[in-house]
Design a protein around this motif. Structure first.
Motif, short mmCIF file in Angstrom:
data_model
loop_
_atom_site.label_atom_id
_atom_site.label_comp_id
_atom_site.label_asym_id
_atom_site.label_seq_id
_atom_site.Cartn_x
_atom_site.Cartn_y
_atom_site.Cartn_z
N SER A 102 -45.47 16.60 12.89
CA SER A 102 -46.54 15.71 13.34
C SER A 102 -46.93 14.71 12.26
O SER A 102 -47.09 13.51 12.53
CB SER A 102 -47.78 16.52 13.75
N GLY A 103 -47.11 15.21 11.05
CA GLY A 103 -47.46 14.31 9.95
C GLY A 103 -46.39 13.27 9.70
O GLY A 103 -46.69 12.09 9.50
N GLY A 104 -45.13 13.68 9.74
CA GLY A 104 -44.03 12.74 9.55
C GLY A 104 -43.99 11.69 10.64
O GLY A 104 -43.73 10.51 10.39
N MET A 105 -44.28 12.11 11.88
CA MET A 105 -44.28 11.17 12.99
C MET A 105 -45.43 10.16 12.87
O MET A 105 -45.25 8.97 13.18
CB MET A 105 -44.34 11.91 14.32
N VAL A 106 -46.57 10.62 12.40
CA VAL A 106 -47.71 9.70 12.19
C VAL A 106 -47.35 8.67 11.12
O VAL A 106 -47.59 7.47 11.28
CB VAL A 106 -48.99 10.49 11.81
N GLY A 108 -44.37 7.70 10.32
CA GLY A 108 -43.38 6.81 10.93
C GLY A 108 -44.04 5.75 11.78
O GLY A 108 -43.69 4.57 11.74
N ARG A 109 -45.01 6.16 12.56
CA ARG A 109 -45.74 5.21 13.42
C ARG A 109 -46.48 4.17 12.59
O ARG A 109 -46.46 2.98 12.89
CB ARG A 109 -46.70 5.98 14.31
N PRO A 114 -38.62 4.68 12.55
CA PRO A 114 -38.38 5.51 13.74
C PRO A 114 -39.20 6.80 13.68
O PRO A 114 -39.13 7.55 12.70
CB PRO A 114 -36.88 5.81 13.68
N ILE A 115 -39.98 7.04 14.72
CA ILE A 115 -40.95 8.13 14.72
C ILE A 115 -40.27 9.49 14.64
O ILE A 115 -40.64 10.33 13.79
CB ILE A 115 -41.85 8.04 15.96
#
Length: 145
Positions: A102-106, A108-109, A114-115
């Protein structure tokens, strides 16, 4: 780079100005003018090359406080099951994996990367940290054997 390769850096500035629509002569004059002030040249290079606005950065104290808070909250994630009386390693690892992805995706956003790739990257980095921590603990004899 500005002090070691001033001509190349000035040409790079001229290239930025041409990219923004200035003709070659005007771009060269603008680059020479900007290069005459090292502080201005550094700010422009930082914006163009790194996408960083030096004037928009937080103070070192604010950055340090934010880092302390983020690491402290992040450190509670794997401990949470134990703190609420559920000492289950699998639950701790699952919560940690979810938090890492989740933290990595945030990130990325927020950074435009890329998310999913950012989430997987953060998970893999966290997994490596967990493996190293386990290995060190095992090697120094904390495996209860």
């Amino acid at each position: 780079m500005l002090s070691r390769f001033p001509a190349a850096e000035q040409e790079e500035l001229a290239g930025y100005f041409r990219k923004y629509g200035a003709d070659a002569d005007t771009a060269d004059r603008m680059a020479a003018a900007v290069s005459s002030d090292p502080g201005t040249a550094l700010r422009l290079h930082a914006r163009e090359e790194l996408g960083v606005d030096p004037d928009g950065l937080p103070s070192p104290v604010m950055a340090g406080a934010a880092s302390l808070l983020a690491f402290s909250v992040g450190a509670l994630v794997p401990l949470f099951p134990y703190l609420v009386g559920a000492p289950v390693l699998g639950l701790s690892l699952a919560l940690t994996a979810i938090a890492l992805v989740s933290g990595g995706m945030v990130v990325g956003r927020l950074t435009g990367r890329p998310i999913l790739r950012s989430g997987v990257r953060q998970f893999l980095l966290g997994a490596m940290a967990i493996a190293v921590t386990f290995l060190v603990g095992y090697l120094i004899g904390s495996h209860g054997g």
